[in-house]
Design an enzyme around this catalytic site. Structure first.
Site, PDB file in Angstrom:
ATOM      1  N   GLY A 128      57.532  97.280 -42.280  1.00 30.87           N
ATOM      2  CA  GLY A 128      57.441  96.103 -43.216  1.00 30.87           C
ATOM      3  C   GLY A 128      56.565  95.613 -42.275  1.00 30.87           C
ATOM      4  O   GLY A 128      55.605  95.852 -41.533  1.00 30.87           O
TER       5      GLY A 128
ATOM      6  N   GLY B 139      59.349 101.395 -42.282  1.00 32.85           N
ATOM      7  CA  GLY B 139      60.169 101.222 -43.666  1.00 32.85           C
ATOM      8  C   GLY B 139      59.973 101.724 -45.230  1.00 32.85           C
ATOM      9  O   GLY B 139      60.512 102.215 -45.791  1.00 32.85           O
TER      10      GLY B 139
ATOM     11  N   GLU C 105      57.042 103.616 -34.152  1.00 39.54           N
ATOM     12  CA  GLU C 105      57.522 102.641 -33.519  1.00 39.54           C
ATOM     13  C   GLU C 105      57.197 102.165 -31.888  1.00 39.54           C
ATOM     14  O   GLU C 105      56.942 101.172 -31.506  1.00 39.54           O
ATOM     15  CB  GLU C 105      59.254 101.871 -33.677  1.00 39.54           C
ATOM     16  CG  GLU C 105      59.117 101.415 -35.109  1.00 39.54           C
ATOM     17  CD  GLU C 105      59.178 103.099 -36.631  1.00 39.54           C
ATOM     18  OE1 GLU C 105      59.219 102.875 -37.524  1.00 39.54           O
ATOM     19  OE2 GLU C 105      59.137 103.692 -36.238  1.00 39.54           O
TER      20      GLU C 105
ATOM     21  N   ASP D 256      63.689 103.169 -37.256  1.00 37.78           N
ATOM     22  CA  ASP D 256      65.274 102.392 -37.997  1.00 37.78           C
ATOM     23  C   ASP D 256      64.950 102.913 -39.094  1.00 37.78           C
ATOM     24  O   ASP D 256      64.611 103.924 -39.620  1.00 37.78           O
ATOM     25  CB  ASP D 256      65.154 101.025 -37.621  1.00 37.78           C
ATOM     26  CG  ASP D 256      63.673 100.442 -38.324  1.00 37.78           C
ATOM     27  OD1 ASP D 256      62.785 100.675 -38.588  1.00 37.78           O
ATOM     28  OD2 ASP D 256      64.047  98.966 -38.749  1.00 37.78           O
TER      29      ASP D 256
END
Length: 357
Positions: A74, A122, A145, A153
């Protein structure tokens, strides 16, 4: 066809085209290693939904522009700015992105992902939930992360919870970059194709069935380093306590001791919440996993470590984050559990949406 346009460059951030019976999605931010924005996620969600009902499209291919990778994750600089402004843009982005991950996972046509070069965060979400996942000798995949004070995620906690033994726990806590062979071992990919053959494979997909085309080009992957380490990984990471995991790693010594150093350099809160996330996600559907990740993610937006991690790694680039709390021992059980508390009317509700389809 073009998707969301960048306000800075005027170029389309994601491109869509049909080549024969193949729908092609090209992430088009090569200077940013195709980092995913909210507009790109929305455009992909819309186009993939249209192609799902289009009999002229037999399969979908997702690839990245440039030669650096499919997607570096992301757009965390945009997330950082949103946190500084106390905005809602990141929460809205994640809601859209997670819907996209869910759509990809249940896609009724072959969804082929070229996981070449960097595939992080992502980028894993838009590839590893697909049905035909292809890695190369250039693949560098990971869920890094914890390095920026966050947790895996985009369904990453569920994917890693299903990896052999405790290898997924190791990947999640360390945030290590993984080779294509390691991705295959973890269950994040299906086929190994040399990068020089990808363009020829893409052309074959325009007219051939995906399984048949991929079978012609796929070859044997190199040995997985992670697979060779599984004995001590399973022994060390079987605990549900992060401090105990670190103690076991130091007892094993050698490369395991280096891994302990790596974990202790991450956000202590992120390490403990990531470990708890992996334990809690077992047995959940992808939609339920995404709902859990959304709860956790919004709590990290409100806390100090996510902001500090992005500052240290990407904004100021001093690589010297000041975590709060600073050690694993200072992160209390109650603190960890608070990340999983229900969000009330802010819940994502993806599982109910799937049940209603």
């Amino acid at each position: 066809m073009a998707g969301k346009y960048s306000e800075e460059s005027g170029a389309a951030e994601v491109l869509f085209e049909r080549r024969g019976r193949l729908g092609v999605v090209t992430l088009n931010r090569p200077k940013a290693v195709n980092a995913l924005t909210a507009g790109m996620a929305s455009a992909m969600l819309e186009q993939l939904t249209l192609w799902a009902d289009d009999d002229a499209v037999a399969a979908v291919l997702v690839r990245g522009a440039g030669d650096r990778g499919l997607c570096a994750g992301g757009d965390i600089v945009a997330i950082y700015r949103d946190m500084l402004d106390d905005g809602d843009a990141t929460a809205d982005f994640w809601a859209e992105e997670y819907k996209l991950n869910s759509l990809i996972s249940g896609y009724l046509k072959p969804y082929v992902a070229f996981m070449d070069g960097l595939v992080l965060g992502g980028g894993v979400g838009i590839s590893a939930h697909g049905s035909v996942r292809i890695v190369t000798e250039r693949t560098r995949m990971g869920m890094p992360e914890t390095t920026i004070g966050f947790v895996p995620d985009v369904g990453g906690t569920l994917l890693l919870s299903r990896s052999p033994g405790e290898s997924g726990t190791h990947a999640a806590l360390t945030g290590a970059h993984l080779s294509g062979a390691d991705a295959l071992f973890l269950g994040l990919a299906d086929h190994f194709v040399p990068s020089a053959k990808l363009e020829e494979l893409a052309q074959a997909l325009e007219s051939e069935a995906a399984d048949a085309a991929v079978a012609r080009f796929a070859g044997e992957a190199p040995p997985s380093v992670l697979a060779a380490q599984q004995e001590w990984i399973d022994a060390c990471y079987s605990s549900d306590d992060a401090e105990e995991i670190v103690r076991r790693l130091r007892t094993v010594g050698g490369e395991a001791s280096d891994v302990a150093d790596t974990i202790e350099a991450k956000s202590p809160t992120a390490v403990k919440v990531a470990l708890e996330s992996l334990r809690r996600v077992r047995g959940l559907s992808l939609e339920e996993a995404l709902e859990q990740e959304y709860r956790v993610g919004l709590r990290f937006l409100a806390g100090p470590d996510f902001r500090e991690g992005i500052r240290a790694q990407v904004v100021d680039k001093d690589r010297n984050p000041h975590w709060q709390p600073a050690t694993l021992a200072e992160v209390r059980r109650d603190d960890v559990e608070s990340y999983f508390a229900p969000l009330g009317d802010r819940e994502l509700m993806l599982s109910k949406e799937r049940d209603n389809v």
